[in-house]
Write a protein that holds these residues in place. Structure first.
Motif, PDB file in Angstrom:
ATOM      1  N   VAL A 128       0.914  -1.271  -0.067  1.00 56.27           N
ATOM      2  CA  VAL A 128       0.062   0.117   0.009  1.00 56.27           C
ATOM      3  C   VAL A 128       0.883   1.144  -0.019  1.00 56.27           C
ATOM      4  CG1 VAL A 128      -1.393   1.422   1.255  1.00 56.27           C
ATOM      5  CG2 VAL A 128      -1.927  -1.162   1.163  1.00 56.27           C
ATOM      6  N   ILE A 129       1.950   1.231   0.882  1.00 55.09           N
ATOM      7  CA  ILE A 129       2.750   2.503   1.046  1.00 55.09           C
ATOM      8  C   ILE A 129       3.314   2.588  -0.391  1.00 55.09           C
ATOM      9  CG2 ILE A 129       4.614   3.472   2.266  1.00 55.09           C
ATOM     10  CD1 ILE A 129       2.227   3.070   3.841  1.00 55.09           C
ATOM     11  N   ALA A 130       3.944   1.624  -1.212  1.00 54.87           N
ATOM     12  CA  ALA A 130       4.737   1.649  -2.320  1.00 54.87           C
ATOM     13  C   ALA A 130       3.586   2.339  -3.352  1.00 54.87           C
ATOM     14  CB  ALA A 130       5.076   0.508  -2.693  1.00 54.87           C
ATOM     15  N   LEU A 131       2.517   1.544  -3.411  1.00 54.36           N
ATOM     16  CA  LEU A 131       1.518   2.190  -4.379  1.00 54.36           C
ATOM     17  C   LEU A 131       1.092   3.648  -4.052  1.00 54.36           C
ATOM     18  CD1 LEU A 131      -0.044   1.155  -6.905  1.00 54.36           C
ATOM     19  CD2 LEU A 131      -1.779   0.475  -5.348  1.00 54.36           C
ATOM     20  N   ALA A 132       0.977   3.944  -2.912  1.00 56.94           N
ATOM     21  CA  ALA A 132       0.694   5.333  -2.723  1.00 56.94           C
ATOM     22  C   ALA A 132       1.621   6.450  -3.179  1.00 56.94           C
ATOM     23  CB  ALA A 132       0.499   5.560  -0.984  1.00 56.94           C
ATOM     24  N   THR A 133       2.718   6.100  -2.918  1.00 50.73           N
ATOM     25  CA  THR A 133       3.912   7.027  -3.257  1.00 50.73           C
ATOM     26  C   THR A 133       3.969   7.191  -4.825  1.00 50.73           C
ATOM     27  OG1 THR A 133       5.649   5.234  -3.274  1.00 50.73           O
ATOM     28  CG2 THR A 133       5.456   6.413  -1.192  1.00 50.73           C
ATOM     29  N   THR A 134       3.221   6.556  -5.614  1.00 47.98           N
ATOM     30  CA  THR A 134       3.279   6.562  -7.046  1.00 47.98           C
ATOM     31  C   THR A 134       2.081   7.399  -7.328  1.00 47.98           C
ATOM     32  OG1 THR A 134       1.901   4.435  -7.639  1.00 47.98           O
ATOM     33  CG2 THR A 134       4.186   4.274  -7.287  1.00 47.98           C
ATOM     34  N   GLY A 135       1.253   7.808  -6.605  1.00 47.77           N
ATOM     35  CA  GLY A 135       0.039   8.630  -6.870  1.00 47.77           C
ATOM     36  C   GLY A 135      -0.976   7.727  -7.365  1.00 47.77           C
ATOM     37  N   THR A 151       0.955   4.998   8.852  1.00 50.37           N
ATOM     38  CA  THR A 151       2.626   4.559   8.381  1.00 50.37           C
ATOM     39  C   THR A 151       3.316   5.795   7.382  1.00 50.37           C
ATOM     40  OG1 THR A 151       2.014   3.193   6.594  1.00 50.37           O
ATOM     41  CG2 THR A 151       2.055   2.172   8.744  1.00 50.37           C
ATOM     42  N   ALA A 152       2.563   6.734   7.331  1.00 45.93           N
ATOM     43  CA  ALA A 152       3.125   7.724   6.325  1.00 45.93           C
ATOM     44  C   ALA A 152       4.382   8.091   6.720  1.00 45.93           C
ATOM     45  CB  ALA A 152       2.194   8.922   5.923  1.00 45.93           C
ATOM     46  N   PRO A 153       5.342   7.975   5.912  1.00 53.36           N
ATOM     47  CA  PRO A 153       6.859   8.522   6.354  1.00 53.36           C
ATOM     48  C   PRO A 153       7.087   9.884   6.235  1.00 53.36           C
ATOM     49  CG  PRO A 153       7.107   7.629   4.150  1.00 53.36           C
ATOM     50  CD  PRO A 153       5.641   7.253   4.690  1.00 53.36           C
ATOM     51  N   ASP A 154       6.209  10.614   5.303  1.00 53.53           N
ATOM     52  CA  ASP A 154       5.972  11.976   4.985  1.00 53.53           C
ATOM     53  C   ASP A 154       4.619  12.434   4.548  1.00 53.53           C
ATOM     54  OD1 ASP A 154       6.576  14.602   4.277  1.00 53.53           O
ATOM     55  OD2 ASP A 154       8.518  14.295   3.176  1.00 53.53           O
ATOM     56  N   SER A 155       4.024  13.160   5.372  1.00 49.14           N
ATOM     57  CA  SER A 155       2.744  13.487   4.982  1.00 49.14           C
ATOM     58  C   SER A 155       2.516  14.462   3.678  1.00 49.14           C
ATOM     59  CB  SER A 155       2.026  14.159   6.043  1.00 49.14           C
ATOM     60  OG  SER A 155       2.947  15.614   6.173  1.00 49.14           O
ATOM     61  N   ARG A 156       3.689  14.937   3.253  1.00 45.25           N
ATOM     62  CA  ARG A 156       3.727  15.580   1.956  1.00 45.25           C
ATOM     63  C   ARG A 156       3.570  14.836   0.767  1.00 45.25           C
ATOM     64  NH1 ARG A 156       9.122  18.900   2.979  1.00 45.25           N
ATOM     65  NH2 ARG A 156       9.937  17.000   3.687  1.00 45.25           N
ATOM     66  N   LEU A 157       3.962  13.648   0.871  1.00 48.89           N
ATOM     67  CA  LEU A 157       3.775  12.524  -0.240  1.00 48.89           C
ATOM     68  C   LEU A 157       2.193  12.743  -0.511  1.00 48.89           C
ATOM     69  CD1 LEU A 157       6.103   9.806   0.625  1.00 48.89           C
ATOM     70  CD2 LEU A 157       6.432  11.636  -1.212  1.00 48.89           C
ATOM     71  N   TYR A 158       1.263  12.913   0.436  1.00 44.72           N
ATOM     72  CA  TYR A 158      -0.262  12.351   0.156  1.00 44.72           C
ATOM     73  C   TYR A 158      -1.152  13.693   0.140  1.00 44.72           C
ATOM     74  CZ  TYR A 158       2.094   8.276   1.453  1.00 44.72           C
ATOM     75  OH  TYR A 158       3.049   7.342   1.676  1.00 44.72           O
ATOM     76  N   VAL A 214     -18.051  10.025   0.667  1.00 45.41           N
ATOM     77  CA  VAL A 214     -17.239  11.295   1.151  1.00 45.41           C
ATOM     78  C   VAL A 214     -16.377  11.606  -0.181  1.00 45.41           C
ATOM     79  CG1 VAL A 214     -15.644  12.360   2.640  1.00 45.41           C
ATOM     80  CG2 VAL A 214     -17.587  10.963   3.760  1.00 45.41           C
ATOM     81  N   THR A 215     -16.307  12.837  -0.344  1.00 44.22           N
ATOM     82  CA  THR A 215     -15.360  13.305  -1.503  1.00 44.22           C
ATOM     83  C   THR A 215     -14.665  14.676  -0.744  1.00 44.22           C
ATOM     84  OG1 THR A 215     -16.842  12.878  -3.374  1.00 44.22           O
ATOM     85  CG2 THR A 215     -14.839  14.557  -3.538  1.00 44.22           C
ATOM     86  N   GLY A 216     -13.237  14.217  -0.925  1.00 45.94           N
ATOM     87  CA  GLY A 216     -12.546  15.400   0.094  1.00 45.94           C
ATOM     88  C   GLY A 216     -10.995  15.388  -0.601  1.00 45.94           C
ATOM     89  N   THR A 217     -10.190  16.010   0.382  1.00 48.12           N
ATOM     90  CA  THR A 217      -9.070  16.060  -0.105  1.00 48.12           C
ATOM     91  C   THR A 217      -8.076  15.583   1.222  1.00 48.12           C
ATOM     92  OG1 THR A 217      -9.385  18.001  -1.519  1.00 48.12           O
ATOM     93  CG2 THR A 217      -6.855  17.531  -0.802  1.00 48.12           C
ATOM     94  N   VAL A 218      -6.963  14.743   0.916  1.00 44.85           N
ATOM     95  CA  VAL A 218      -6.042  14.480   1.938  1.00 44.85           C
ATOM     96  C   VAL A 218      -5.254  15.630   2.314  1.00 44.85           C
ATOM     97  CG1 VAL A 218      -3.972  12.870   2.601  1.00 44.85           C
ATOM     98  CG2 VAL A 218      -6.000  12.233   1.126  1.00 44.85           C
ATOM     99  N   GLU A 219      -5.164  15.974   3.789  1.00 47.80           N
ATOM    100  CA  GLU A 219      -4.225  17.167   4.292  1.00 47.80           C
ATOM    101  C   GLU A 219      -3.586  16.714   5.473  1.00 47.80           C
ATOM    102  OE1 GLU A 219      -6.869  20.214   6.272  1.00 47.80           O
ATOM    103  OE2 GLU A 219      -7.020  20.387   4.238  1.00 47.80           O
ATOM    104  N   ALA A 220      -2.740  17.539   6.076  1.00 50.63           N
ATOM    105  CA  ALA A 220      -2.164  17.188   7.240  1.00 50.63           C
ATOM    106  C   ALA A 220      -2.922  18.269   8.291  1.00 50.63           C
ATOM    107  CB  ALA A 220      -0.806  17.329   7.153  1.00 50.63           C
ATOM    108  N   ASN A 221      -2.958  17.784   9.591  1.00 53.48           N
ATOM    109  CA  ASN A 221      -3.697  18.645  10.390  1.00 53.48           C
ATOM    110  C   ASN A 221      -2.440  19.486  11.342  1.00 53.48           C
ATOM    111  OD1 ASN A 221      -2.754  16.896  12.223  1.00 53.48           O
ATOM    112  ND2 ASN A 221      -4.715  16.112  12.872  1.00 53.48           N
TER     113      ASN A 221
END
Length: 245
Positions: A128-135, A151-158, A214-221
């Motif tokens: 999942v992590i590998a796939l997520a980093t490809t977008g 498990t996100a190593p860097d929230s900016r990736l998502y 739900v439709t929305g956008t992933v962001e960091a709080n």
């Protein structure tokens, strides 16, 4: 005869219920669809065995009730066996009665909350992590995103990823707010585990247990944790297949 009919009847009833559930598309409410072929195959084998059992003469099984030098203990063993058989038969009858009388139903939102230990299970792991980093997250469900969020190593990736997810509303265990939840099944509903993603700006009118899209956008709080900022929340009916796998 009564003992044989009880055993054959219980086995046949469970087999028939399994086949009927499969034919009506409701078997997925109880087991992972990937395992349906096995359940149906075993049901057919069980029915075949039930029919074949009538070819065995009554009392034949008693011919193998040897004492092997423990004659004094034989009555006690038979009594214990009778009690165990009665208890087992009663439990089996209750299970069969429930299967025959109760309509097929999915696990409830309350069950999901009861099973929520506050720790996100990692349903997808490294893949999942590998796939997520490809977008390429178009096929991600709640369980996939819950694993990514945990498990996100860097929230900016998502951050900035647009998502459309379906699930039911549950209160957040970490305090105020709500989250979108689905039950993820590995083999059957016994092992179902809740997966949740936190929601921001969810309409307060959505009650616990309400199914929504739900439709929305992933962001960091502010704490650096990933959340979904909901831009559109639409109440829906429970889907025909309420689980993720």
């Amino acid at each position: 005869m009564a003992t044989r009919l009880l055993g054959v009847g219980i086995t046949a009833a469970i087999a028939v219920v399994t086949i009927v559930l499969a034919a009506t598309g409701s078997l997925a409410l109880y087991i992972n669809p990937d395992g349906s072929w096995f359940a149906i195959g075993m049901a057919v084998v069980a029915l075949t065995g039930c029919v074949a059992s009538f070819a065995i003469p009554l009392g034949r099984e008693a011919e193998h009730d040897h004492d092997h030098g423990h004659v004094a203990q034989a009555p006690a063993r038979r009594a214990a066996g009778a009690v165990a058989g009665a208890v087992g038969g009663t439990i089996a009858l209750v299970v069969v009665a429930a299967a025959l009388l109760l309509p097929p139903a999915s696990l409830s939102a309350q069950t999901a909350m009861d099973r929520d230990l506050g720790v996100t299970p990692l349903f997808g792991g490294d893949d999942v992590i590998a796939l997520a980093t490809t977008g390429d997250t178009a096929t991600f469900g709640v369980g996939d995103w819950a694993s990514v969020f945990a498990t996100a190593p860097d929230s900016r990736l998502y951050e900035g990823t647009t998502v459309t997810l379906t699930g039911f509303v549950t209160p957040s265990k970490s305090g105020g707010g709500s989250q979108l939840t689905r039950l993820v099944v590995t083999h059957c509903v016994i092992d179902a585990q809740p997966a949740s993603v936190p929601l921001v700006e969810l309409a307060s009118s959505e009650e616990t247990g309400q199914w929504v899209s739900v439709t929305g956008t992933v962001e960091a709080n502010s704490a650096g944790d990933l959340v979904v900022r909901a831009t559109e929340v639409t109440p829906i009916d429970e889907p025909a297949d309420p689980y993720e796998y």
